[in-house]
Design an enzyme around this catalytic site. Structure first.
Site, PDB file in Angstrom:
ATOM      1  N   GLU A  82       0.736  -1.161  -0.099  1.00  0.00           N
ATOM      2  CA  GLU A  82       0.038  -0.034  -0.008  1.00  0.00           C
ATOM      3  C   GLU A  82       0.945   1.136   0.096  1.00  0.00           C
ATOM      4  OE1 GLU A  82      -3.367   2.285   2.723  1.00  0.00           O
ATOM      5  OE2 GLU A  82      -3.267  -0.191   2.889  1.00  0.00           O
ATOM      6  N   LYS A 258      -7.464  -0.471  11.412  1.00  0.00           N
ATOM      7  CA  LYS A 258      -6.700  -1.021  10.264  1.00  0.00           C
ATOM      8  C   LYS A 258      -5.550  -0.126   9.906  1.00  0.00           C
ATOM      9  CE  LYS A 258      -6.011  -1.323   5.651  1.00  0.00           C
ATOM     10  NZ  LYS A 258      -5.248  -0.193   4.621  1.00  0.00           N
ATOM     11  N   ASP A 274       3.366 -14.186  12.221  1.00  0.00           N
ATOM     12  CA  ASP A 274       2.204 -14.741  11.741  1.00  0.00           C
ATOM     13  C   ASP A 274       1.192 -13.359  11.925  1.00  0.00           C
ATOM     14  OD1 ASP A 274      -0.338 -15.520  11.205  1.00  0.00           O
ATOM     15  OD2 ASP A 274      -0.212 -17.110  13.003  1.00  0.00           O
ATOM     16  N   HIS A 372      -1.794  10.267  -0.373  1.00  0.00           N
ATOM     17  CA  HIS A 372      -1.883   8.799  -0.892  1.00  0.00           C
ATOM     18  C   HIS A 372      -2.098   8.909  -2.247  1.00  0.00           C
ATOM     19  CE1 HIS A 372      -3.170   4.869  -0.442  1.00  0.00           C
ATOM     20  NE2 HIS A 372      -4.077   5.163  -1.338  1.00  0.00           N
TER      21      HIS A 372
END
Length: 418
Positions: A82, A258, A274, A372
């Site tokens: 991202e 998130k 993990d 972004h």
């Protein structure tokens, strides 16, 4: 003495120059430098790590700069696809650095193993029998794990579920110190080892024998400050407003968290930890009150500075499994310079807090898309078919036009070819 994480102009350098800077600062060998370029993992090795391998799937590996944690500098390897995450993280870390840096700490690496028991006639009597046999159960558990450096099973807890759709249920929890590993294999082995003894003691039938990814005895915490003058009153006020919405509204909290995990997951991926277990534990912890809430807290202090904190379970390790098998994971750990699992967890908590700060600062000022989309334009240019230096030229034009769309990129590319 740690190396400095301040690398002014790092983002302006080309890949070879960045690699040279990291190689020099982290004492990487020639073979490690080559592994960074090639991804480190051959198809042959991949075929031995998982099943049914048909190829390789690469992710970009970046380095976030400016991190000062517990008065020590850290360079942060991050594997993520991202755009803007590494940049936002580095910028937020610089804001925090100028106010003294992060403080971070993590609990001892205690994992929980669960042994589920059904078909018990008297739950209360079964619980008393298990408690009475505590020492015997722990001794058997510790016959299957090294107890060096205070590792091993430490305690048991018995939980009763009297009314479920499959009948009464008893669950034994084992608290196990897994030292510098994530610990899944050790915990699962212990649970399977003691299962026959649990059946013998309770007269019930064991079904599940497995770790819990809600590692709430293995919490990591970080705190930071950003000076009022670095952000201004309006931005700080808006950050606190955004934080408040994440505290009361699960729709916002999911996106808020998130952003936190954008940072944490990227470090987990880089170090072959993990990340799915990390995600599961974080989200479960965020909902522990009965409502899903923000993992961070942001507020003002008496001087008007912005104060942030985070707390979440982080079951991560620096040894074992893919961590030891993946060449680039070993390089990432070398770049980080961490020497224990709790240290890694504390660093990752600070990274999550920094990433959250970066996102909130953007949301509270120019909006998340301003920076972004400029970075996303490169991906759009590549998708349109651009290559080499053409990618940057096309991306710059898309950003200048504020029209970062694939159709526009293709149109501009056709014009260049024509």
């Amino acid at each position: 003495m740690s190396i400095s994480s301040r690398l002014p102009g790092f983002y302006r350098q080309n890949v070879a120059e960045r690699q040279a800077a990291i190689r020099e600062r982290c004492n990487l060998t020639e073979s490690e430098a080559v592994a960074l370029t090639r991804g480190g993992l051959s198809v042959d090795l991949a075929n031995r790590l998982i099943e049914n391998v048909v190829g390789m799937y690469d992710l970009p590996l970046g380095v976030a700069t400016n991190f000062l944690i517990n008065d020590r500098d850290y360079l942060i390897p991050m594997a993520i696809e991202e755009p803007s995450v590494v940049a936002a993280c580095s910028h937020a870390a610089k804001l925090v650095r100028d106010a003294g840096g992060f403080t971070a700490r993590a609990d001892a690496p205690m994992m929980i193993g669960q042994v589920q028991v059904l078909d018990i006639v008297d739950l209360d009597a079964a619980r008393e029998k298990i408690i009475a046999a505590r020492d015997e159960i722990l001794a058997l558990a510790n016959s299957k794990i090294s107890r060096a450096n205070d590792g091993g099973a430490k305690d048991i807890q018995v939980r009763l579920f009297r009314d479920t759709r499959v009948g009464p249920m008893l669950v034994v929890h084992l608290a196990i110190n897994v030292r510098d590993a994530m610990g899944a294999n050790a915990v699962n082995t212990i649970c399977e080892t003691i299962a026959p003894l649990i059946e013998q003691i309770t007269g019930g039938r064991v079904v599940l024998r497995i770790l819990s990814n809600l590692a709430d005895q293995r919490l990591a915490r970080a705190r930071c400050r950003v000076k009022h003058d670095a952000l201004g009153d309006a931005v700080i006020r808006n950050i606190i407003a955004a934080q408040t919405l994440a505290e009361i509204d699960p729709y916002r909290a999911a996106t808020h968290n998130k952003g936190v995990l954008n940072g944490i997951d990227a470090v987990a991926l880089a170090t072959a930890n993990d990340w799915r277990g990390v995600e599961a534990g974080a989200h479960a912890y965020a909902a522990r009150s009965g409502q899903y809430r923000a993992l961070t807290q942001w507020d003002r202090d008496a001087a008007g500075d912005l104060i942030g904190s985070i707390e979440l379970p982080l079951a991560v390790g620096i040894v074992g499994g893919t961590i030891a098998a993946h060449p680039v994971a070993q390089i990432a750990l070398k770049v980080l310079g961490v020497t224990s699992a709790p240290e890694l967890a504390g660093v990752m908590a600070a990274v999550g807090l920094a990433q959250n700060l970066g996102a909130l600062r953007a949301l509270a000022s120019e909006g998340i898309q301003h920076g972004h989309m400029a970075l996303h334009a490169r991906q759009v240019a590549i998708a349109a078919g651009a290559s080499g230096e053409q990618i940057d030229r096309l991306a710059d034009q898309l950003a200048q036009e504020q029209n970062v769309r694939l159709s526009r990129a293709k149109e501009l590319l056709r014009g260049q070819h024509g």
